[in-house]
Enzyme design. Structure first.
Site, short mmCIF file in Angstrom:
data_model
loop_
_atom_site.label_atom_id
_atom_site.label_comp_id
_atom_site.label_asym_id
_atom_site.label_seq_id
_atom_site.Cartn_x
_atom_site.Cartn_y
_atom_site.Cartn_z
N HIS A 48 -0.68 4.62 2.97
CA HIS A 48 -1.48 4.53 1.75
C HIS A 48 -2.59 3.51 1.88
O HIS A 48 -3.70 3.72 1.37
CB HIS A 48 -0.56 4.18 0.58
CG HIS A 48 -1.21 4.29 -0.76
ND1 HIS A 48 -1.44 5.50 -1.37
CD2 HIS A 48 -1.66 3.34 -1.62
CE1 HIS A 48 -2.02 5.29 -2.54
NE2 HIS A 48 -2.16 3.99 -2.72
N HIS A 97 -2.46 9.51 -7.82
CA HIS A 97 -1.25 8.82 -8.23
C HIS A 97 -0.14 9.87 -8.29
O HIS A 97 0.53 10.04 -9.31
CB HIS A 97 -1.44 8.11 -9.57
CG HIS A 97 -0.92 6.70 -9.56
ND1 HIS A 97 -0.19 6.16 -10.57
CD2 HIS A 97 -1.01 5.73 -8.61
CE1 HIS A 97 0.14 4.91 -10.28
NE2 HIS A 97 -0.36 4.63 -9.09
#
Length: 737
Positions: A50, A96
């Site tokens: 990430h 998200h």
């Protein structure tokens, strides 16, 4: 280095932090010793997928990122483009996904909050949000719950913060059953000569913590976003952050005020990996070290450890390097807004990242290696197999044209998404010119005639069937949608959602899509200025459809001259611009009517996209076009129905040409096409001009009446179409059979 009260580092502990054995060996060689527990957490955060993009970085380098109007490309909190008159647009899109599946409301709210911070961190005031939402099959037992929570979360945060949500996408497909996608985009305006960056400068400069207090929410959020899901994923609920839009609004105003006062040297929001990532990036980008004292960090929970404070992803927090002489002025501003202000460290010349807590040094690490020396993988990848072209005459239609149109418009893919966007305040601020439901949103730029055209686009089924063509089409569709409202496409942000990159077929999809995106951006002069990569979108080995979402931004010199898709009056000739072959492979018609999800997707001729789009934009600017709509999902007849339903004016349409079977003519998804209506008086001049530049254009009918009437076919009343079009989603959400 021994620290009191920390657990011993074991192989199991290393694995639980998402680090592979070879990555841990790399850490040992780098340090020359065993890391502390806090250091292990820091490496886990900075070296996960990430934050480090370790599987994607080498491929992202192939994207075109420069143009004369690009002020800041990828690498900062958001991209920045010049729109003239000393003004700049700041924008970015991020995912998200994992948190929103586990806790849909909070996952979605904090997704919106995070992307807003990325924009105002650069010195911009947010003026619009968009989103792209992908859910599982409507029949899946969790889908309704996830839709409800995510939509409420997006609306709840944006509405409370005070920014309009002006556009987006919503799709349903069984491949998202175990991994929904929540991609949020924010757009802001700033002075072109007052953009703020993350790189620290100067030694012994104060590092200041600003905003809300730190809690235990979100710990390991970035690590969770770098791993597959399994049946126990919902137990990760504590790793989902909790957002407060009212605190974020205060943070926005305080940040913009101290920026205006000239207090800020560098600024970074605390997003993924919280204090760790923001401090490391700030120091590393400035080629400086950072020394943090966690005893000064404002906390809302007692007894927090250094590990917890460094990895917390509590929301609405910022890290700044301030000019020393401006400390008191900045503190007074933040206190006025009721926000925490604490000096938590300083910049140092030693290029070390030092973390202190309770009198102990909890971490002492080389800062550059944390950011730039993360593992870099060129993972094995295999190209997707080439699928056969579906011949239209080999498709046996099961419904008449009219019946197929009625059915398609009342199905999840093409039905109205009004139930979603009516829960968003899309007009707050008073600058929304075109609302959701059209090709692109149009938002007025205050204090002048300019407007911004904004859109998000991707067709995942195309990307699955042919990643290269699918990547091209996602960009071309964004370019086309901006063009259809009269905008000049300027730049994109991307959100690259894929499955496990350790599977060569998934990595092949990623590489193929990225090459397609690069080709389209180059051909259309549409650079990438920001973006996000979200990998490991899999549950129990089943990945999502490859979904490289494209967020596009364009400029209108005069927002009052924007075009919309609604037919404006009766008796206007309807023109089809672009070439039609009747391409049915991967079409909605083939999938939802014929129950065949197969074949090669339509090829994207980028030269034709550029040529046709430039002509359509010219017609809009000249005032010749009275209505414009691009042709995409569902094909020509679906686009015509959308134009008719928008203002209740029907159309009398000519029969399909003899060379193309009717269902392929009406429902094929050939690219680079627009429907444009004009006044009768302009028809001859339009044909003459388009012929001169080799742009295909034919008249296919006239506007008028209250139905879609195709010569030789049953006419369809607009009321009947609208009933099915508007009712599917609210009926589904209400639990009606």
């Amino acid at each position: 280095m021994i620290v009191r009260n920390e657990p011993p580092i074991t192989p199991e502990l290393v694995a639980s932090h998402g680090l592979k054995p070879d990555e841990y060996e790399r850490i040992l060689k780098l340090l020359g010793r065993t890391p502390t527990f806090t250091e292990l957490g820091i490496f886990s955060a900075m070296w996960n997928e990430h934050c480090s993009y370790k599987s994607s970085r080498i491929h992202l380098r192939g994207l075109p990122t420069k143009a004369p109007w690009v002020i800041q490309g990828p690498g900062e909190n958001a991209g920045v483009i010049d729109i003239g008159d000393g003004q700049a647009v700041v924008f970015k899109m991020e995912s998200h996904n994992h948190p929103s599946y586990i806790e849909p409301y909070q996952g979605a709210t904090t997704g919106v909050g995070g992307i807003l911070r990325d924009v105002f961190t650069m010195g911009a005031r947010p003026i619009a949000c968009l989103n792209a939402l992908s859910f599982g099959d409507p029949s899946h037992p969790k889908t309704r719950h996830l839709v409800s929570g995510v939509v409420a979360g997006v609306g709840g945060y944006g509405n409370s913060f005070g920014v309009p949500t002006v556009g987006g996408q919503v799709r349903f497909h069984t491949r998202y059953d175990g991994n929904i996608l929540v991609n949020a985009m924010a757009v802001g305006l700033a002075d072109a000569d007052r953009i703020f960056y993350a790189a620290a400068s100067g030694v012994n400069m104060p590092i200041v913590y600003l905003g809300s207090k730190t809690g235990r929410d979100g710990i390991h959020g970035a690590t969770m976003a770098s791993a597959e899901f399994d049946d126990d994923s919902e137990e990760k609920r504590p790793t989902v952050q909790v957002g407060d839009p009212f605190a974020e609004k205060l943070l926005l105003e305080a940040c913009l005020e101290i920026m205006a006062k000239g207090c800020v040297v560098a600024i970074q929001d605390m997003g993924a990996a919280g204090l760790t990532c923001s401090a490391v990036e700030m120091g590393a980008k400035g080629d400086l070290g950072v020394d943090l004292d966690l005893d000064s960090v404002p906390t809302r929970e007692t007894g927090m450890s250094a590990y917890e404070m460094m990895l917390s992803e509590s929301q609405e927090r910022m890290l700044m390097v301030l000019k020393p002489e401006k400390e008191k002025e900045a503190e007074a501003i933040f206190r006025k807004w009721g926000l925490d202000f604490a000096i938590v460290g300083s910049t140092t010349p030693g290029r070390r990242f030092v973390v202190r807590h309770g009198g102990d040094v909890m971490a002492d690490l080389p800062i550059k290696e944390l950011e730039s020396e993360a593992p870099l993988y060129d993972r094995p990848h295999v190209p997707s197999p080439q699928l056969p072209v579906i011949q239209a005459r080999d498709v046996a239609p099961s419904l008449t044209t009219a019946d197929a149109l009625e059915k398609l418009l009342a199905m999840p893919e093409l039905c109205s998404k009004r139930w979603v966007w009516e829960q968003y305040d899309h007009v707050i601020g008073g600058n929304t010119v075109q609302r959701p439901g059209g090709d692109a949103a149009v938002v007025r730029v205050e204090d002048g005639p300019k407007g911004l055209a904004l859109t998000v686009d991707v067709t995942p089924r195309y990307c699955e069937a042919d990643p290269f063509e699918g990547g091209k089409q996602a960009v071309a569709e964004a370019w086309r949608n901006i063009t259809a409202v009269g905008g000049r496409p300027l730049a994109i942000t991307d959100n690259l959602n894929f499955g496990n990159p350790e599977r060569p077929e998934n990595m092949g999809q990623f590489v193929g899509c990225l090459k397609g995106i690069a080709a389209a951006c180059t051909a259309l002069d549409f650079p990438v200025v920001s973006g996000n990569v979200s990998l490991y979108n899999e549950t129990n080995g089943r990945g999502i459809l490859p979904t490289p979402t494209i967020g596009g931004v364009g400029l209108l010199d005069d927002f009052t001259k924007s075009a919309s898709l609604a037919f404006k009056a009766e008796g206007h000739p309807i023109l089809l611009i672009g070439d039609t072959q009747g391409w049915l492979g991967q079409s909605v018609y083939l999938r939802d009517i014929c129950r065949r999800e197969e074949g090669a997707p339509p090829p994207v001729d980028l030269a034709a996209e550029k040529r046709n789009g430039d002509v359509v934009r010219g017609m809009i600017h000249a005032g010749t076009a009275t209505a414009v709509h691009d042709v995409s999902d569902g094909g020509l007849l679906v686009a015509l129905a959308e134009m008719a339903m928008a203002d209740g004016i029907g159309a009398a349409l000519d029969a399909a040409p003899a060379a193309i079977v009717p269902y392929a003519w009406w429902f094929g998804e050939d690219q680079a096409r627009y429907i444009v209506t004009v006044h009768e008086r302009d028809l001859l001049s339009v044909f003459t001009k388009l012929k001169a530049v080799n742009v295909p254009c034919i008249q296919i009918g006239l506007t008028g009446g209250h139905e879609i009437a195709i010569a030789g076919e049953r006419a369809v009343d607009l009321k009947v179409l609208r009933q099915g079009f508007e009712s599917w989603l609210p009926d589904y959400m209400a639990g009606k059979p």
